[in-house]
Design a protein around this motif. Structure first.
Motif, PDB file in Angstrom:
ATOM      1  N   VAL A  75       0.871  -1.170   0.000  1.00  0.00           N
ATOM      2  CA  VAL A  75       0.000   0.000   0.000  1.00  0.00           C
ATOM      3  C   VAL A  75       0.909   1.220   0.000  1.00  0.00           C
ATOM      4  CG1 VAL A  75      -1.515   1.406   1.463  1.00  0.00           C
ATOM      5  CG2 VAL A  75      -2.051  -1.015   1.073  1.00  0.00           C
ATOM      6  N   MET A  76       0.667   2.123  -0.945  1.00  0.00           N
ATOM      7  CA  MET A  76       1.481   3.340  -1.037  1.00  0.00           C
ATOM      8  C   MET A  76       0.579   4.530  -0.724  1.00  0.00           C
ATOM      9  SD  MET A  76       3.639   5.651  -1.995  1.00  0.00           S
ATOM     10  CE  MET A  76       2.582   6.520  -3.132  1.00  0.00           C
ATOM     11  N   LEU A  77       1.041   5.404   0.156  1.00  0.00           N
ATOM     12  CA  LEU A  77       0.262   6.586   0.535  1.00  0.00           C
ATOM     13  C   LEU A  77       0.852   7.800  -0.179  1.00  0.00           C
ATOM     14  CD1 LEU A  77       0.101   5.909   4.389  1.00  0.00           C
ATOM     15  CD2 LEU A  77      -1.488   5.099   2.615  1.00  0.00           C
ATOM     16  N   SER A  78       0.075   8.425  -1.072  1.00  0.00           N
ATOM     17  CA  SER A  78       0.602   9.593  -1.795  1.00  0.00           C
ATOM     18  C   SER A  78       0.816  10.766  -0.838  1.00  0.00           C
ATOM     19  CB  SER A  78      -0.340  10.002  -2.933  1.00  0.00           C
ATOM     20  OG  SER A  78      -1.560  10.504  -2.419  1.00  0.00           O
ATOM     21  N   HIS A  79       0.009  10.808   0.229  1.00  0.00           N
ATOM     22  CA  HIS A  79       0.175  11.810   1.280  1.00  0.00           C
ATOM     23  C   HIS A  79      -0.663  11.385   2.471  1.00  0.00           C
ATOM     24  CE1 HIS A  79      -3.369  13.169  -0.954  1.00  0.00           C
ATOM     25  NE2 HIS A  79      -3.725  13.921   0.069  1.00  0.00           N
ATOM     26  N   TYR A  80      -0.750  12.221   3.497  1.00  0.00           N
ATOM     27  CA  TYR A  80      -1.253  11.731   4.783  1.00  0.00           C
ATOM     28  C   TYR A  80      -2.760  11.890   5.015  1.00  0.00           C
ATOM     29  CZ  TYR A  80      -2.177  16.263   6.977  1.00  0.00           C
ATOM     30  OH  TYR A  80      -2.722  17.476   7.296  1.00  0.00           O
ATOM     31  N   VAL A  85      -5.944   7.309   3.555  1.00  0.00           N
ATOM     32  CA  VAL A  85      -5.143   6.335   4.305  1.00  0.00           C
ATOM     33  C   VAL A  85      -5.937   5.416   5.233  1.00  0.00           C
ATOM     34  CG1 VAL A  85      -3.237   7.995   4.253  1.00  0.00           C
ATOM     35  CG2 VAL A  85      -4.570   7.766   6.338  1.00  0.00           C
ATOM     36  N   LEU A  86      -7.138   5.828   5.629  1.00  0.00           N
ATOM     37  CA  LEU A  86      -7.788   5.077   6.725  1.00  0.00           C
ATOM     38  C   LEU A  86      -8.370   3.737   6.293  1.00  0.00           C
ATOM     39  CD1 LEU A  86      -9.504   7.915   8.826  1.00  0.00           C
ATOM     40  CD2 LEU A  86      -7.292   6.807   9.176  1.00  0.00           C
ATOM     41  N   GLY A  87      -8.401   3.475   4.993  1.00  0.00           N
ATOM     42  CA  GLY A  87      -8.853   2.149   4.527  1.00  0.00           C
ATOM     43  C   GLY A  87      -7.734   1.122   4.479  1.00  0.00           C
ATOM     44  N   ALA A  88      -6.527   1.509   4.846  1.00  0.00           N
ATOM     45  CA  ALA A  88      -5.333   0.683   4.605  1.00  0.00           C
ATOM     46  C   ALA A  88      -5.422  -0.731   5.173  1.00  0.00           C
ATOM     47  CB  ALA A  88      -4.099   1.393   5.159  1.00  0.00           C
ATOM     48  N   SER A  89      -6.023  -0.873   6.340  1.00  0.00           N
ATOM     49  CA  SER A  89      -5.992  -2.173   7.010  1.00  0.00           C
ATOM     50  C   SER A  89      -6.718  -3.253   6.211  1.00  0.00           C
ATOM     51  CB  SER A  89      -6.612  -2.054   8.407  1.00  0.00           C
ATOM     52  OG  SER A  89      -7.973  -1.661   8.312  1.00  0.00           O
TER      53      SER A  89
END
Ligand SMILES: [Zn+2]
Length: 290
Positions: A75-80, A85-89
């Motif tokens: 998973v790559m986060l383009s920014h914070y 980001v909160l769907g990452a899990s």
């Protein structure tokens, strides 16, 4: 009583489009809601920006599974920002990758941004109860440039300059000439500039242009295909950012207060950009920040 944010009344579900851009690249777009990018390498899949909640991410996973059964390893986060980001899990990825600057912003502003975005944009956080407690922390960080090889596929993670935030990272597939820009580029959607670097942003867009992408997945809006559409997306974002900053600078130089500058800047920009999604939502943040 404070006025409700324009976005709190924005409850309509958006139509999702899943577009193949090359042999390795797909765009998950939703009529101006935050996009997700997908890179399918020889041995693994990378997801770029996760959607706002794990339940929303399940729909991305469903689309990925229509085109490949390879493991979602990165998973790559383009920014914070929380909507990214909160769907990452949901993805169960081995690694969450971000620039060190993004890591730092998660520490500095992650909690505040999470609380404020969920409050302002309830529609964008469907099944918000599925978001795990705490923040999404990268497991790998880098500064400047990092290259991953997904088998023979080269995937470059690049900090080509600041713009939307200080941590902005684009993902570039040099073989396919596909670029995932995060919120550095928007299309038919208003750039949010609450964390922006107005004086850096145009040069950063030049640096993206210099890569000569054949396709570009913006942070919001339809995937851009072909050099003409890519150029249009870059030019539109640049025009908005530059015009907004110029207007605010003129007002501030003339000694006008924030309220007057805000009113005048909205008047100036509305004819060209008022139809872009989240215009009324972004303008107070953008003018204040500028
Ligand atoms: Zn953002």
């Amino acid at each position: 009583m404070s006025k409700a944010f324009a976005s709190q009344a924005d409850l309509e579900e958006k139509q999702v489009t899943f577009t193949k851009l090359s042999d390795h690249a797909y765009a998950y777009t939703a009529e101006g809601d935050p996009n997700t990018g997908i890179v399918v390498g020889d041995d693994a899949v990378m997801v770029i920006d996760t959607q706002a909640t794990p339940v929303m991410a399940q729909d991305v996973i469903r689309r990925i599974r229509e085109v490949t059964d390879k493991p979602i390893r990165y998973v790559m986060l383009s920014h914070y920002h929380a909507v990214r980001v909160l769907g990452a899990s949901a993805y169960g990825a081995e690694h969450v990758i971000a620039s060190q600057d993004t890591y730092d912003l998660i520490g500095e502003r992650g909690e505040a941004d999470k609380a404020s975005e969920i409050g302002r944009f309830p529609r964008l956080f469907r099944n918000v109860e599925s978001v795990p407690a705490g923040l999404t922390w990268p497991t790998i960080t880098f500064t400047g440039k990092m290259t991953l090889w997904l088998g023979k596929l080269e995937v470059q993670l690049l900090q080509v300059g600041r713009g939307h935030t200080k941590g902005d990272t684009v993902v570039w597939l040099p073989q396919d000439r596909v670029l995932f820009s995060g919120d550095l580029v928007e299309f038919d959607a208003t750039p949010y500039a609450g964390d922006a670097y107005f004086q850096d942003w145009p040069q950063t867009l030049d640096n993206i242009t210099a890569l000569k992408p054949l396709a570009l997945v913006p942070g919001r809006g339809a995937a851009l295909q072909g050099e003409a559409q890519v150029a249009k997306g870059l030019a539109g974002t640049r025009a908005f950012v530059s015009e907004l900053y110029d207007s605010v600078r003129q007002g501030a130089t003339a000694g006008k207060d924030l309220k007057a500058v805000y009113r005048e800047t909205c008047e100036k920009l509305r004819p060209s950009y008022g139809h872009w999604v989240i215009f009324d939502h972004c303008m107070p943040f953008d003018v204040t920040s500028a």
